[in-house]
Each structure stands twice: as structure tokens, then as C-alpha cells.
Design an enzyme around this catalytic site. Structure first.
Site, short mmCIF file in Angstrom:
data_model
loop_
_atom_site.label_atom_id
_atom_site.label_comp_id
_atom_site.label_asym_id
_atom_site.label_seq_id
_atom_site.Cartn_x
_atom_site.Cartn_y
_atom_site.Cartn_z
N LYS A 17 -5.66 22.82 -17.34
CA LYS A 17 -5.64 22.41 -16.03
C LYS A 17 -7.02 22.78 -15.11
CE LYS A 17 -2.51 25.67 -15.24
NZ LYS A 17 -2.54 26.30 -16.66
N ARG A 92 4.84 27.15 -9.68
CA ARG A 92 4.97 28.06 -10.82
C ARG A 92 6.34 28.76 -11.01
NH1 ARG A 92 -0.76 29.55 -12.22
NH2 ARG A 92 -0.67 30.85 -13.74
N ARG A 131 -12.09 31.82 -24.18
CA ARG A 131 -12.51 31.38 -22.96
C ARG A 131 -13.82 32.48 -21.91
NH1 ARG A 131 -8.54 29.64 -18.48
NH2 ARG A 131 -7.81 31.68 -18.74
N ARG A 164 -12.36 36.53 -18.59
CA ARG A 164 -11.41 37.03 -17.65
C ARG A 164 -10.57 38.20 -18.47
NH1 ARG A 164 -8.06 31.90 -15.51
NH2 ARG A 164 -6.19 33.06 -15.93
N ARG A 175 1.56 35.98 -20.70
CA ARG A 175 1.30 35.11 -19.53
C ARG A 175 2.20 33.75 -20.26
NH1 ARG A 175 -4.77 34.85 -19.47
NH2 ARG A 175 -4.27 32.69 -18.50
P1 AP5 Z 1 -8.67 25.92 -18.81
O1 AP5 Z 1 -8.95 24.92 -18.05
O2 AP5 Z 1 -9.45 27.18 -18.11
O3 AP5 Z 1 -7.02 26.13 -18.68
P2 AP5 Z 1 -6.03 26.34 -17.62
O4 AP5 Z 1 -4.95 25.54 -18.08
O5 AP5 Z 1 -6.75 26.41 -16.36
O6 AP5 Z 1 -5.21 27.76 -18.09
P3 AP5 Z 1 -5.38 29.17 -17.11
O7 AP5 Z 1 -5.53 30.27 -17.92
O8 AP5 Z 1 -6.43 29.36 -16.01
O9 AP5 Z 1 -4.07 29.11 -16.51
P4 AP5 Z 1 -3.28 30.12 -16.14
O10 AP5 Z 1 -2.01 29.65 -15.44
O11 AP5 Z 1 -2.78 31.11 -16.98
O12 AP5 Z 1 -4.09 31.10 -14.85
P5 AP5 Z 1 -4.24 30.92 -13.45
O13 AP5 Z 1 -5.70 31.26 -13.27
O14 AP5 Z 1 -3.87 29.67 -12.83
O15 AP5 Z 1 -8.96 26.02 -20.18
C1 AP5 Z 1 -8.89 27.21 -21.11
C2 AP5 Z 1 -10.06 27.16 -22.17
O16 AP5 Z 1 -9.77 25.90 -22.99
C3 AP5 Z 1 -11.28 26.94 -21.52
O17 AP5 Z 1 -12.24 27.85 -22.30
C4 AP5 Z 1 -11.75 25.47 -21.93
O18 AP5 Z 1 -13.13 25.26 -21.91
C5 AP5 Z 1 -10.93 25.24 -22.99
N1 AP5 Z 1 -10.29 23.81 -22.92
C6 AP5 Z 1 -9.96 23.19 -22.00
N2 AP5 Z 1 -9.49 21.95 -22.61
C7 AP5 Z 1 -9.99 21.90 -23.70
C8 AP5 Z 1 -9.84 20.68 -24.69
N3 AP5 Z 1 -9.33 19.93 -24.24
N4 AP5 Z 1 -10.43 20.69 -25.86
C9 AP5 Z 1 -10.77 22.06 -26.31
N5 AP5 Z 1 -10.94 23.21 -25.42
C10 AP5 Z 1 -10.43 23.01 -24.08
O19 AP5 Z 1 -3.44 32.09 -13.02
C11 AP5 Z 1 -3.69 33.72 -13.17
C12 AP5 Z 1 -3.06 34.59 -12.61
O20 AP5 Z 1 -2.73 34.46 -11.22
C13 AP5 Z 1 -1.39 34.26 -13.09
O21 AP5 Z 1 -1.17 35.08 -14.33
C14 AP5 Z 1 -0.84 34.87 -11.79
O22 AP5 Z 1 -0.76 36.46 -11.78
C15 AP5 Z 1 -1.47 34.48 -10.54
N6 AP5 Z 1 -1.08 33.29 -10.20
C16 AP5 Z 1 -1.71 32.04 -10.04
N7 AP5 Z 1 -0.91 31.28 -9.54
C17 AP5 Z 1 0.20 31.76 -9.10
C18 AP5 Z 1 1.46 31.34 -8.63
N8 AP5 Z 1 1.53 29.83 -8.25
N9 AP5 Z 1 2.56 32.08 -8.56
C19 AP5 Z 1 2.36 33.47 -8.76
N10 AP5 Z 1 1.41 33.83 -9.51
C20 AP5 Z 1 0.35 33.16 -9.47
MG MG Z 2 -7.23 27.59 -14.71
#
Ligand code: AP5
Ligand code: MG
Length: 217
Positions: A17, A92, A131, A164, A175
Site C-alpha cells: 500500500k 481499518r 523492510r 520498524r 498484525r
Molecule cells: P509496504 O508498501 O511498506 O507495505 P504496506 O502495505 O504499506 O504495509 P504496512 O506494514 O505499512 O502496513 P500496516 O497496515 O501494517 O502498517 P501501517 O503503517 O499502516 O511494503 C512492505 C515491504 O515490501 C517494503 O519493504 C517494500 O519495499 C516491499 N514491497 C512492496 N511491494 C512489493 C512488490 N510488489 N514486490 C516486492 N516487494 C515489495 O500501521 C502501523 C500501525 O499504526 C498499526 O499496526 C496500528 O497500530 C496503527 N494504525 C494505522 N492506521 C490505523 C487505523 N486506521 N486504525 C487503527 N490503528 C491504525
Molecule cells: Mg505502509
């Protein structure tokens, strides 16, 4: 000119994402709003919101719906969202989807598309635990799939790369569990509303990007 400009990116942790949102935002000017990035910045800055969010973010749990809803509501009302936004990581939960609907009504905007990034657990866990992110500009790398040219250094800005805290195997698994329980019901919700576009999160990101662009045009 894009026809669909008010977007939600939905999908499990590690599905890509943030990676695709950054490319789309750089190329089209849509404002990228990552709730995870906002929480990490607030925690780092030691703000009131950061203090409230810390325990949830570090354990891989979800920050309470109201707290996230208020934050997103004020963020979406800012001028830089007038020409479109990518909400990465919100809503979410089903209650957050309801809050989101009310926020959109209040500010007179409409959701155009929910992009659902689909990928298997094996791929997700491999990606998450490998990552690395730039401390300075936030650019994403991966030790396995897209390593930086120089170890520990960002290709783009020379910043230091870090992992992270919630990308340990244990917290990444937690997660994923939270995702299946709390977030995955949103797939059917938005499919039912005719707003869902499913993309293959496992394929090369440079294949996903043009596909998405076409769907938005
Ligand atoms: P990346 O693009 O970073 O993945 P992502 O989908 O953004 O995954 P996240 O881990 O950031 O999502 P998340 O939902 O757990 O965390 P968030 O920060 O939102 O890609 C991942 C890796 O793969 C990278 O190394 C990239 O290079 C590689 N990659 C990507 N695409 C690729 C491809 N096609 N081929 C090969 N490699 C690839 O949330 C963190 C925390 O915040 C949550 O746990 C929660 O505590 C809180 N939070 C955030 N939003 C909310 C909400 N709405 N409600 C409540 N709590 C929330
Ligand atoms: Mg992300």
C-alpha cells in the site's frame, strides 16, 4: 487528468500500500495520507496523540477508532486534499468505515475507489521482516527484494535506513491476525458498494502502477 481521485488503499500489512501510494502521489500529485506514518511521527515527536497511540502501534494492535477518526477528519479537511487523496491504512474497522462516511458527508466529498492489495501470508511476512525505511525521507527498501545500493543508506537522499519496531516476526504475525479479524470485513463492504478494485499485491510493483493508473483514468 484522473477521473477517480479520492482513494482508499486497503490490504494486509506488507501488501505494498505505502509503496504504490508513494509512486502514485509523486506522479500525480494526489495527497498521500498514511495513518501509520502519522502515528509514528506523533510518537517520535512525543505529542499527546503519540502518547495515546504508542502502546497500540508497538504491540501491533489498532489505535482506538475515535482517535483515528478525529485525526483523519481534520487531515482530510485540509486544502491539500481538495484535488484528491490516497488514504493508506484507513478505514481499518467497520466502525471506522462508518466514521469515514460521516466525515466525507461533512466535508462534501465522495469516495471514488477502494484499491484492495491482495497477497499471501508467506509473501507478507517475508517482506515485512526484511523492510527497511529511510529515517529522513521515508522511502521504502527491502533487504530481499529491493536492497539499497549502499548498505544502510538511502539511494534517494543519503539518509540512514532503519527497521520498524513492529516489523519483528512476532509483531508482524500479530498484525496479520488483527488484519483478518478487524479489517478484512471491509473488503465485502466496499465490494457490495461497487467501489472495490482488487490488485495483485504479489506482482512486480512496476506492473501494478500502470494497471492502477488506467483504472483511475
Ligand atoms: P509496504 O508498501 O511498506 O507495505 P504496506 O502495505 O504499506 O504495509 P504496512 O506494514 O505499512 O502496513 P500496516 O497496515 O501494517 O502498517 P501501517 O503503517 O499502516 O511494503 C512492505 C515491504 O515490501 C517494503 O519493504 C517494500 O519495499 C516491499 N514491497 C512492496 N511491494 C512489493 C512488490 N510488489 N514486490 C516486492 N516487494 C515489495 O500501521 C502501523 C500501525 O499504526 C498499526 O499496526 C496500528 O497500530 C496503527 N494504525 C494505522 N492506521 C490505523 C487505523 N486506521 N486504525 C487503527 N490503528 C491504525
Ligand atoms: Mg505502509
Amino acid at each position: 487528468m484522473l477521473k477517480k481521485k479520492n482513494l482508499v488503499f486497503l490490504g494486509p500489512p506488507g501488501a505494498g500500500k505505502g509503496t504504490i501510494a508513494r509512486i502514485l502521489s509523486d506522479e500525480t500529485g494526489l495527497t498521500h495520507i498514511s495513518t501509520g506514518d502519522i502515528f509514528r511521527a506523533e510518537i517520535k515527536g512525543g505529542t499527546e496523540l503519540g502518547k495515546k497511540a504508542q502502546e497500540y502501534v508497538s504491540s501491533g494492535g489498532l489505535v482506538p477508532d475515535e482517535l483515528v477518526g478525529d485525526m483523519v477528519g481534520s487531515r482530510l479537511a485540509k486544502d491539500d486534499c481538495a484535488d484528491g487523496f490516497i488514504l493508506d491504512g484507513f478505514p481499518r474497522t467497520l466502525p471506522q468505515a462508518e466514521i469515514f462516511k460521516n466525515v466525507l458527508d461533512k466535508i462534501g466529498k465522495k469516495l471514488d475507489l477502494v484499491v484492495y492489495f491482495k497477497a499471501s501470508d508467506d509473501v507478507l511476512l517475508k517482506r515485512l521482516t526484511a523492510r527497511i525505511i529511510c529515517k529522513q525521507c521515508g522511502l521504502n527498501f527491502n533487504k530481499l527484494f529491493s536492497p539499497p545500493k549502499k548498505d544502510g543508506v538511502c539511494d534517494e537522499c543519503g539518509g540512514e535506513l532503519y527497521q520498524r519496531a513492529d516489523d519483528s516476526l512476532e509483531t508482524a504475525k500479530d498484525r496479520l491476525e488483527v488484519y483478518y479479524k478487524e479489517t478484512s470485513p471491509l473488503i465485502d463492504l466496499y465490494r457490495g458498494e461497487g467501489l472495490l478494485l482488487e490488485v495483485d499485491g504479489e506482482q512486480d510493483k512496476m506492473k501494478t502502477y500502470p494497471e492502477l493508473l488506467e483504472a483511475l483514468s
